[in-house]
Write an enzyme that holds these catalytic residues in place. Structure first.
Site, PDB file in Angstrom:
ATOM      1  N   CYS A   1       3.042  27.041 -14.367  1.00  0.00           N
ATOM      2  CA  CYS A   1       4.499  26.472 -14.847  1.00  0.00           C
ATOM      3  C   CYS A   1       5.170  26.348 -16.125  1.00  0.00           C
ATOM      4  O   CYS A   1       6.496  26.512 -16.577  1.00  0.00           O
ATOM      5  CB  CYS A   1       5.406  25.786 -13.901  1.00  0.00           C
ATOM      6  SG  CYS A   1       3.837  23.538 -13.410  1.00  0.00           S
TER       7      CYS A   1
ATOM      8  N   ASN B   1      -2.783  26.501  -8.697  1.00  0.00           N
ATOM      9  CA  ASN B   1      -2.859  26.745  -9.694  1.00  0.00           C
ATOM     10  C   ASN B   1      -3.963  25.511 -10.457  1.00  0.00           C
ATOM     11  O   ASN B   1      -3.907  26.001 -11.389  1.00  0.00           O
ATOM     12  CB  ASN B   1      -1.375  27.337 -10.710  1.00  0.00           C
ATOM     13  CG  ASN B   1      -0.420  26.101 -10.747  1.00  0.00           C
ATOM     14  OD1 ASN B   1      -0.379  25.339  -9.820  1.00  0.00           O
ATOM     15  ND2 ASN B   1       0.144  26.140 -12.047  1.00  0.00           N
TER      16      ASN B   1
ATOM     17  N   GLU C   1       7.394  13.004 -12.605  1.00  0.00           N
ATOM     18  CA  GLU C   1       5.599  12.721 -12.397  1.00  0.00           C
ATOM     19  C   GLU C   1       4.859  11.993 -13.395  1.00  0.00           C
ATOM     20  O   GLU C   1       5.224  12.073 -14.552  1.00  0.00           O
ATOM     21  CB  GLU C   1       5.073  13.794 -11.756  1.00  0.00           C
ATOM     22  CG  GLU C   1       5.639  14.092 -10.562  1.00  0.00           C
ATOM     23  CD  GLU C   1       5.398  15.609 -10.235  1.00  0.00           C
ATOM     24  OE1 GLU C   1       4.196  14.359  -9.554  1.00  0.00           O
ATOM     25  OE2 GLU C   1       4.993  16.464 -10.114  1.00  0.00           O
TER      26      GLU C   1
ATOM     27  N   GLU D   1       8.552  19.918  -8.560  1.00  0.00           N
ATOM     28  CA  GLU D   1       8.105  20.416  -9.598  1.00  0.00           C
ATOM     29  C   GLU D   1       8.063  21.842  -9.353  1.00  0.00           C
ATOM     30  O   GLU D   1       7.359  22.724  -8.730  1.00  0.00           O
ATOM     31  CB  GLU D   1       6.598  19.874  -9.998  1.00  0.00           C
ATOM     32  CG  GLU D   1       6.920  18.922 -10.458  1.00  0.00           C
ATOM     33  CD  GLU D   1       8.269  18.164 -12.042  1.00  0.00           C
ATOM     34  OE1 GLU D   1       8.407  19.629 -12.481  1.00  0.00           O
ATOM     35  OE2 GLU D   1       8.366  17.003 -11.903  1.00  0.00           O
TER      36      GLU D   1
END
Ligand code: ADP
Length: 483
Positions: free
Chosen positions: A282, A150, A460, A248
Site C-alpha cells: 500500500c 500482502n 497503528e 488501513e
C-alpha cells in the site's frame, strides 16, 4: 480433512467445509498446504471464547503478557528462515523480503512485550480541594483483526501484538490467500502458552467469517487492513454496531524527483518503491513526478534499471521481483496496463505477462510516461509493478500534483534542497513523508498510517498503538471523608 485447522478456544478445530488450498504463485502446481475453512458458526464460537476469556486476561499481570509476547517474538526470530520461506512460497515476495518481513514481525512482538510493561496513566490535581483525578487506560475487550495477503505475517503481528499487550482478546481472520503464515503464528502463540480463548484463528472467506466478526455484538473493535472498497463497507457496519474501528487501505503514492536530486539515489528510490514486493504494497510508489532539468537523465537510468530487474521464482536467490499473488491480481495489473495505453499513456518498459520460469503469475515491471494525473492509472490503486512518470514544471507544480489524489498514505521527495525538503515535509498530504527515501519500507517502532482515503481511525504501530487498543477512564477520588 485438512492438514491445518483453525484455533478456537485453545483447541485445533476441523471443519466440514471444503478446505482452502494454498498455492504457490511462483509455481501454481506447488501446493503449500490445505487449510480448514471456518464457517459462521465456528467464528461465533471463537468470538464467544474470546469473550469468555476476557475477564481473566484483562486482569493478567503485565509480566505475564510481556513474557508471552517476548517468547513469541523470540520464536519468530529463531525461525525466521523457515517462516520466511513459507511466506515467500505462499505470497510470492522474494525470500530476502519474506525473511525480512518475518524478522520484522518478531521485532514487533518484542517491542510490544516492552510496551505491556509501560502502560501508564496520569494523576491530575482537581480544582476541588482534596480531590484527585486519575486518567487510566483499560483494554477494550474482544478485537476482530482482519488482514490482507500482502504482508502475511507483519500486518497480523502489528495488530495482534498490541491487542494482547494491552490485555484484549483476539479473533483473527487472515486473507484466504495466505493461511500458512497465520497458522504458523497461531501455533507459536499456542506453544508459548497463550491461554485458551485469548487468541483465536479463523481462516475463511470475508463474506462468511469476516461478516460474522464485523456483525457480532460481542466484538468491541475491528482493526482492518485491505482494500478501500471492503474497508468502507465494513466501516459502515462496524459503526452501526458502535464498534471502535481502524482502517488501513490503499495508496497512490507519489515520489517527486527535483532537478537537484542525487540521480542514483532517486532511481533507487523509484525502483525500490515501485517494483519491490511486486508493487504489492500500500506504500508502493505509483506516480513519479519529475522536473524538466533531470527528466531525461532520470528516465534513461530508470528504464535501464527496470529492464534489468530479474523477475522469477520467489525462492530463487537471484530473483529480484516475484510474481503477482494470484491470477486475479495479475489480470488487474494487465487490465490497468491496457487502460493506460487506451488513455494515451506511453508504455516505455514492460507491460507483458512473463511466461518463465515456471507456471506462475509473473509480470514484467512496467513504466508508463506521458501520464497526466487525471488518467485512471494515475488515480486508482493498481497494486502491481506498474509506475507512471509525470512531468512537472517546478517544485510547486510537482507538490500540487502529488497532493491531487484521493489517497494520502506515503509520499516522497528526492532533492538536495533543504528548503524544498522542509516545505514538502510540512505540506505533503500524507501520513508518511519520505525524504530521499523510498515511499515503501517503514520501521516497526513508530506510527504508521495515512490521511484522506487511505486510513481511518488512530495510528497503528509503535507506542501510538495504545490509542486504538485501549480506552481511557477518568477516576475522581475524594479524600475529604471522615474516618
Ligand atoms: P485484499 O484483497 O487486498 O487483501 P480485501 O479488502 O479484499 O483486500 O481483503 C482484506 C481482508 O478483508 C481479507 O481478509 C478479506 O477476506 C476480508 N474481507 C473481504 N470482504 C469482507 C467482508 N465483507 N467483511 C469482512 N471482511 C472481509
Amino acid at each position: 480433512m485438512s492438514a491445518h485447522r483453525n484455533y478456537i478456544n485453545g483447541a485445533w478445530v476441523e471443519s466440514a467445509a471444503a478446505p482452502i488450498v494454498d498455492r504457490n504463485p511462483s509455481d501454481i502446481d506447488d501446493v503449500v498446504g490445505s487449510y480448514a475453512a471456518a464457517d459462521a458458526a465456528q467464528t461465533r464460537r471463537a468470538i464467544e471464547a474470546a469473550r469468555a476469556a476476557f475477564p481473566a486476561w484483562s486482569r493478567s499481570s503485565i509480566q505475564e503478557r510481556a513474557d508471552l509476547l517476548d517468547a513469541v517474538g523470540g520464536r519468530i526470530l529463531a525461525r525466521a528462515q523457515e517462516i520466511g520461506r513459507l511466506l515467500a512460497r505462499e505470497e510470492g515476495k522474494t525470500l530476502k523480503e519474506a525473511v525480512g518481513e518475518t524478522m520484522r514481525a518478531g521485532h514487533v512482538f518484542k517491542f510490544h512485550a516492552g510496551q505491556a510493561l509501560r502502560i501508564t496513566g496520569e494523576l491530575v490535581d482537581s480544582p476541588r480541594k482534596g480531590v484527585s483525578v486519575t486518567v487510566q487506560r483499560e483494554p477494550l475487550g474482544v478485537i476482530g483483526i482482519i488482514t490482507p495477503w500482502n504482508f502475511p505475517i507483519a500486518i497480523p503481528a502489528w495488530k495482534i501484538a498490541p491487542a494482547l499487550a494491552y490485555a484484549n482478546c483476539v479473533v483473527f481472520k487472515p486473507a484466504s490467500l495466505v493461511p500458512g503464515c497465520a497458522h504458523a503464528l497461531a501455533e507459536l502463540l499456542a506453544d508459548c502458552g497463550c491461554p485458551p480463548g485469548v487468541f483465536n484463528l479463523v481462516v475463511g472467506s470475508g463474506r462468511e467469517v469476516g461478516d460474522a466478526i464485523v456483525n457480532a455484538p460481542e466484538v468491541d473493535a475491528i482493526s482492518f487492513t485491505g482494500s478501500v472498497e471492503t474497508g468502507r463497507a465494513l466501516a459502515a457496519r462496524a459503526v452501526a454496531g458502535m464498534k471502535k474501528i481502524q482502517l488501513e487501505m490503499g495508496g497512490k503514492n507519489p515520489l517527486i524527483v527535483l532537478d537537484d536530486a542525487d540521480l542514483d539515489n532517486a532511481v533507487e528510490c523509484a525502483v525500490q518503491g515501485a517494483f519491490y514486493s511486486t508493487g504489492q504494497r500500500c506504500t508502493a510508489t505509483s506516480r513519479v513526478i519529475v522536473t524538466p532539468g533531470i527528466y531525461g537523465r532520470f528516465r534513461h537510468a530508470l528504464l535501464a534499471r527496470t529492464t534489468a530487474l530479474v523477475v522469477g521464482d520467489a525462492l530463487d536467490e537471484t530473483t529480484q521481483i516475484g510474481p503477482a499473488v494470484d491470477a486475479a491480481q495479475l489480470k488487474t495489473d494487465l487490465d490497468y496496463i491496457a487502460v493506460g495505453q487506451k488513455e494515451g499513456a506511453r508504455l516505455v518498459a514492460g507491460g507483458e505477462r512473463q511466461p518463465a520460469p515456471k507456471n506462475g503469475f509473473y509480470i514484467q515491471p512496467t513504466v508508463f510516461e506521458d501520464v497526466h494525473n487525471q488518467m485512471r492509472i494515475a488515480r486508482e490503486e493498481i497494486f502491481g509493478p506498474v509506475v507512471s512518470l509525470l512531468r512537472a514544471r517546478d517544485y510547486d507544480e510537482a507538490l500540487a500534483t502529488a497532493n491531487d489524489t484521493p489517497f494520502g498514505l506515503s509520499g516522497g521527495i528526492c532533492t538536495t534542497s533543504l528548503r524544498h525538503a522542509d516545505h514538502f515535509r510540512r505540506n505533503a498530504q500524507v501520513g508518511l513523508a519520505m525524504i530521499n527515501a523510498p515511499t515503501a519500507g517503514v520501521d516497526y517502532h513508530v506510527p504508521f498510517g495515512g490521511v484522506k482515503g487511505s486510513s481511518y481511525g488512530s495510528r497503528e504501530q509503535g507506542a501510538y498503538a495504545v490509542e486504538f487498543y485501549t480506552r481511557v477512564k477518568t477516576v475522581y477520588t475524594n479524600a475529604n471523608i471522615a474516618g
